[in-house]
Structures are given as structure tokens and as C-alpha cells.
Design a protein around this motif. Structure first.
Motif, mmCIF file in Angstrom:
data_model
loop_
_atom_site.group_PDB
_atom_site.id
_atom_site.type_symbol
_atom_site.label_atom_id
_atom_site.label_comp_id
_atom_site.label_asym_id
_atom_site.label_seq_id
_atom_site.Cartn_x
_atom_site.Cartn_y
_atom_site.Cartn_z
ATOM 1 N N GLU A 1 -37.956 22.942 25.076
ATOM 2 C CA GLU A 1 -37.888 24.084 24.275
ATOM 3 C C GLU A 1 -38.311 24.014 22.783
ATOM 4 O OE1 GLU A 1 -37.204 26.930 25.137
ATOM 5 O OE2 GLU A 1 -36.383 26.733 27.201
ATOM 6 N N VAL A 2 -37.787 22.654 22.315
ATOM 7 C CA VAL A 2 -38.408 22.284 21.185
ATOM 8 C C VAL A 2 -39.930 22.110 21.006
ATOM 9 C CG1 VAL A 2 -38.661 20.304 19.288
ATOM 10 C CG2 VAL A 2 -36.607 20.645 20.736
ATOM 11 N N VAL A 3 -40.662 21.704 21.980
ATOM 12 C CA VAL A 3 -42.045 21.798 22.091
ATOM 13 C C VAL A 3 -42.653 23.231 22.057
ATOM 14 C CG1 VAL A 3 -44.289 21.206 23.338
ATOM 15 C CG2 VAL A 3 -42.566 19.643 23.225
ATOM 16 N N SER B 1 -41.327 25.966 20.692
ATOM 17 C CA SER B 1 -40.545 26.470 19.516
ATOM 18 C C SER B 1 -41.785 27.191 18.551
ATOM 19 C CB SER B 1 -39.544 25.800 18.850
ATOM 20 O OG SER B 1 -40.276 24.680 18.247
ATOM 21 N N ASP C 1 -42.766 25.179 15.942
ATOM 22 C CA ASP C 1 -42.507 24.827 14.684
ATOM 23 C C ASP C 1 -43.458 23.197 14.710
ATOM 24 O OD1 ASP C 1 -41.094 26.741 14.152
ATOM 25 O OD2 ASP C 1 -39.218 25.606 14.859
ATOM 26 N N ASP C 2 -44.032 23.316 13.638
ATOM 27 C CA ASP C 2 -45.007 21.990 13.302
ATOM 28 C C ASP C 2 -43.864 20.848 12.859
ATOM 29 O OD1 ASP C 2 -47.224 22.630 14.498
ATOM 30 O OD2 ASP C 2 -47.929 23.688 12.454
ATOM 31 N N GLU D 1 -39.854 16.518 14.721
ATOM 32 C CA GLU D 1 -39.188 16.972 15.807
ATOM 33 C C GLU D 1 -39.919 17.255 17.070
ATOM 34 O OE1 GLU D 1 -34.960 19.327 17.251
ATOM 35 O OE2 GLU D 1 -36.154 19.884 15.292
ATOM 36 N N GLN D 2 -40.810 18.266 16.750
ATOM 37 C CA GLN D 2 -41.730 18.724 18.121
ATOM 38 C C GLN D 2 -42.622 17.593 18.601
ATOM 39 O OE1 GLN D 2 -44.934 21.418 17.015
ATOM 40 N NE2 GLN D 2 -44.138 22.946 18.727
ATOM 41 N N GLN D 3 -43.018 16.581 17.504
ATOM 42 C CA GLN D 3 -43.853 15.616 18.138
ATOM 43 C C GLN D 3 -43.198 14.709 18.986
ATOM 44 O OE1 GLN D 3 -47.454 15.365 18.094
ATOM 45 N NE2 GLN D 3 -47.100 13.798 19.543
ATOM 46 N N SER E 1 -40.480 15.335 20.612
ATOM 47 C CA SER E 1 -40.070 15.825 21.901
ATOM 48 C C SER E 1 -41.123 15.936 23.062
ATOM 49 C CB SER E 1 -39.681 17.387 21.670
ATOM 50 O OG SER E 1 -38.404 17.292 21.007
ATOM 51 N N LEU E 2 -42.414 15.989 22.329
ATOM 52 C CA LEU E 2 -43.695 16.143 23.075
ATOM 53 C C LEU E 2 -44.022 14.680 23.796
ATOM 54 C CD1 LEU E 2 -45.966 17.695 24.528
ATOM 55 C CD2 LEU E 2 -47.266 17.073 22.045
#
Length: 441
Positions: A179-181, A183, A185-186, A189-191, A193-194
Motif C-alpha cells: 500500500e505504501v508503494v 500510494s 508518494d515519492d 518510505e516508499q523506497q 517498502s519497495l
């Protein structure tokens, strides 16, 4: 073949077509307007693709069904999930063998049956939570897309709570990271999670290679391992599968419950069928699904009115001549052929009173009288959705469990508005009030 005509369409605009889409209220309404004015084949400006040819005539769709290429620019947004090449646009020579392996798993009964019991448990968890809502509205899209992601995590990773060495990979952690990925949003946190998702899938693959289940061809990872697929390609396949499957199935079930809430007479007929087939049981067995014929008709009509993936696109690999009801047209190699599935499903030449919710459109007799390309919720041709069969099993099961237990009532004053994203979403969700029902109610 008639005389070749220039493909009709609106005047060109300097903004690449964005203004016309905005003025119409969205791409779907823009497509409906274009096809109503210019016919079943229209030349128009598609942001991100330049010039495109849109096709809403099912007979012309059939003539383009063999195209096995997609325009790369329209699928570039998937590249962060793919380190071994964007799976949605890989060339036909590489795509064909990979697709055959996926179809062997996704379309196979052994695969469906193996995971069915786990799917039932996941749906029943949602039903138990909704049963304790105490009259408060439940957010269909939020809860059902989360459910769909848990289902596909269980399917793609080999089971909820799968063990990797001394560690247990929890589906909840995978869901949260995904869900974070998604979202958009750059940032860190996104990286993070990925990276977590990639490393988790890699560890599951490595554990499966060492286990005696490594060559289980009824399992996604097992089938890819048995086919000699590289670990990087397996990981990318799992990631893209989770993306595609969790959104589409969740929104399909949400839109179906939305329509049933507004058509209580149809909902009562579905409930009667469930009572007849299941009796006192709260959930179907895998074999029961084929007996739930009216439920399947309702689901298909819902996906006609609200196709989870409302659009598709191909890239012509050679010059083509298209014969349609309005004339004969040539399109050169390299042209983006745009498929407005939503507009195809609303084509009045094939769907009388297309805006009406009529499940009987999908009786065997009615289906036999229609072009099979008039209904394309999972796309068409060699780039159609490999997981269509699995998605139907998941959706029918989810609907059966929920409609066996509950009635669904719309929230007064809440307007449900479709929003065109990667899938056909609803702005502000689809809140509904659930009330228990018993056999015969």
C-alpha cells in the motif's frame, strides 16, 4: 472491403488532448462523446501517446485482437516494479512463453482448488468484522481491495504466514508495504517498502527452490521455477500480479454490491439462489460456484457497467486495414490502438438500453447472439489478463460469502462517483450499511 476512408475525429489541439478530456468530465465521457459523433473508429489525441485510434465497435476489435504489442509509454508507470524488464510491454517473442506458464497456473482448476480454502477463511474474516459493525457503514472499496491483496499475497507467495527459514512472512506486512508503494508518494518510505517487498519475494523464492515444493506447478512461484524462469523475472511477476489482481477484484466486488444495493429485487434473487445451493452452509465449496449461475450473471453485468480496468491499448506492428460498420480505414504500423472497454460495454448497437442493470443479458441464449468482443472486461487477444479465471473465482466466492450473510443498503445522501485511475475507482469510497440475513429471509 469498401473504399478506404480517412479516420474521422475532432480538430487537433495544442494541449495534446488534455483539455477536451477535462471539459468532458473524464476520458470515459470523452470517448462516449467521440464515438457518438464519429462512429466506431475515431482518431483522437491521447495524452502520453500522441495520436491514437479508438475502437468501440466489437467487430473492429476482433480485427485487432491478434496484436501482441503495447505502447511502452503508456505502461512506463509500472517500471519501478520491474527490474528484469517491464512485463507489460516485453516483446511478443519473449512474452508468449512467459504467458503460457502463467495461464497454466492462473487458469487451472488445481491451482484454484488448492488455494480455495484459504480464500474462504480470508473472506470470512472480513464478514466477521462487518458483522460487528453495529449498523455503521462499512467502506466497501477500502476493505475489499485489502481483502483482494491478502488473497493474491497468499496465492503468489505460497500461503498466508508462509515460513522463510526461521522467519514467518506475514501477509499483513506485505499488504502494508504494498500500500505504501502504491500510494504514489515519492520518498524514503516508499523506497524502503519497495526494497522490503523485493527482498521478501526473493527470500520466498530461495526457500521454495530448496524445498520439496519447488516444482509444484499449481503454484505461481513453483510453476515459474519449474519453467526455468530467472529469480528476477519471478520476483517481477509476483509483484505485478499483486498489483493487478488486488485492485481489479476488489473494485469488481465493490461495484457489484453497489448495484445490488440499488436493485433489491436482484439481490433477493441472488440470496434465494445461495440458499438453494448452500442450504445452511455459510460458504461455498469450489464445486458450488458452477451452480451459482445467477450470481455469475450479476457479476458479469456489473463488470459490464463498471469494468475494473476501463481501458486497454495496443501498438500496431504492421499496416492494417479495418472494416467497420461506418467504413474501411487504414492505420499505419506504430499507431496506438486504444480500447475504451467502458465505451464498448455501453455501445447501444450491441447493448439495448446500455445504462440499465440487467443480469439477464448474460443468459447463455443472450450471450450466443452477441459478438464475443462486445464484452471484454479482461481485455482481448494475447495481452488479455492471464488471471481472469482466478479473478472470477475470487469475486464469486467473496460475493457468495457476503451475500449469504448480509443485505447491503446504500448510505443515504452519499453519491457514488466513478473515478478513472489505474482501475475504475469510486471517489470517497462506496460506504454501505450491512444487516444480517438468515436462510429464507
Amino acid at each position: 472491403m469498401g473504399n478506404v476512408l480517412p479516420i474521422p475525429g475532432p480538430e487537433w489541439c495544442d494541449d495534446g488532448g488534455a483539455g477536451a478530456i477535462s471539459d468532458a468530465g473524464g476520458l470515459h465521457l470523452h470517448q462516449l462523446r467521440l464515438h457518438a459523433e464519429y462512429g466506431g473508429v475515431v482518431r483522437f489525441q491521447l495524452p502520453g501517446a500522441g495520436v491514437a485510434v479508438s475502437v468501440s465497435d466489437p467487430l473492429v476489435l476482433e480485427q485487432t485482437a491478434r496484436i501482441d504489442e503495447r505502447p511502452a509509454s503508456l505502461f512506463a508507470f509500472l517500471e519501478p516494479l520491474c527490474e528484469a524488464g517491464n512485463l507489460q510491454v516485453i516483446g511478443a517473442e519473449e512474452h508468449g512463453p512467459w504467458r503460457r506458464v502463467l495461464l497454466e497456473v492462473f487458469a487451472g482448476r488445481p491451482s484454484h482448488e488448492r488455494h480455495f480454502g484459504e480464500f474462504v477463511s480470508l473472506v470470512e474474516e472480513v464478514a466477521e468484522r462487518w458483522g460487528g459493525a453495529g449498523g455503521d457503514a462499512v467502506p466497501l472499496q477500502k476493505d475489499l481491495t485489502a481483502l483482494s491483496l491478502r488473497m493474491i499475497c497468499a496465492y503468489a507467495l505460497g500461503g498466508v504466514g508462509v515460513g522463510v527459514g526461521s522467519e514467518v512472512v506475514r501477509a499483513e506486512d506485505v499488504v502494508d508495504a504494498f500500500e505504501v508503494v502504491l500510494s504514489g508518494d515519492d520518498g524514503t518510505e516508499q523506497q524502503t517498502s519497495l526494497d522490503y517487498l523485493r527482498s521478501t519475494v526473493d527470500r520466498v523464492i530461495a526457500a521454495r527452490e530448496e524445498s520439496d515444493r519447488g516444482a509444484d506447478r499449481s503454484d505461481l512461484i513453483g510453476a515459474l521455477l519449474a519453467a526455468g524462469t530467472t529469480p528476477a523475472r519471478i520476483r517481477d511477476t509476483v509483484m505485478v500480479t499483486m498489483l493487478a489482481a488486488h485492485h481489479t477484484t476488489g473494485v469488481a466486488v465493490s461495484w457489484t454490491l453497489h448495484l445490488l444495493g440499488r436493485h433489491p429485487e436482484v439481490a433477493e434473487r441472488v440470496a434465494a439462489e445461495l440458499d438453494r445451493v448452500l442450504g445452511e452452509r455459510s460458504a461455498p465449496d469450489y464445486g458450488d460456484l458452477r451452480e451459482l449461475t445467477y450470481l455469475e450473471m450479476v457479476l458479469k453485468e456489473s463488470m459490464r457497467l463498471y469494468p475494473p480496468g476501463p481501458y486497454g491499448a495496443r501498438e500496431a506492428t504492421e499496416d492494417m486495414v479495418l472494416d467497420g460498420a461506418d467504413g474501411t480505414y487504414e492505420i499505419p504500423a506504430g499507431t496506438t490502438v486504444f480500447y475504451p472497454f467502458w465505451a464498448v460495454h455501453m455501445n447501444p448497437d450491441h447493448w439495448p438500453e446500455p445504462a440499465k442493470f440487467v443480469p439477464e443479458r448474460f443468459t447463455p441464449e443472450a450471450v450466443a447472439q452477441r459478438s464475443r468482443f462486445a464484452y471484454v472486461p479482461f481485455g482481448l487477444g494475447p495481452r488479455s489478463c492471464e488471471g481472469a479465471g482466478l479473478a472470477m473465482v475470487e469475486a464469486q466466492l467473496t460475493l457468495a460469502v457476503l451475500l449469504k450473510r448480509f443485505r447491503f443498503r446504500p448510505v443515504a445522501g452519499h453519491e457514488v462517483t466513478p473515478v478513472e485511475r489505474f482501475v475504475l475507482w469510486a471517489a470517497d469510497d462506496i460506504p454501505m450499511v450491512v444487516t444480517p440475513r438468515a436462510v429464507g429471509d
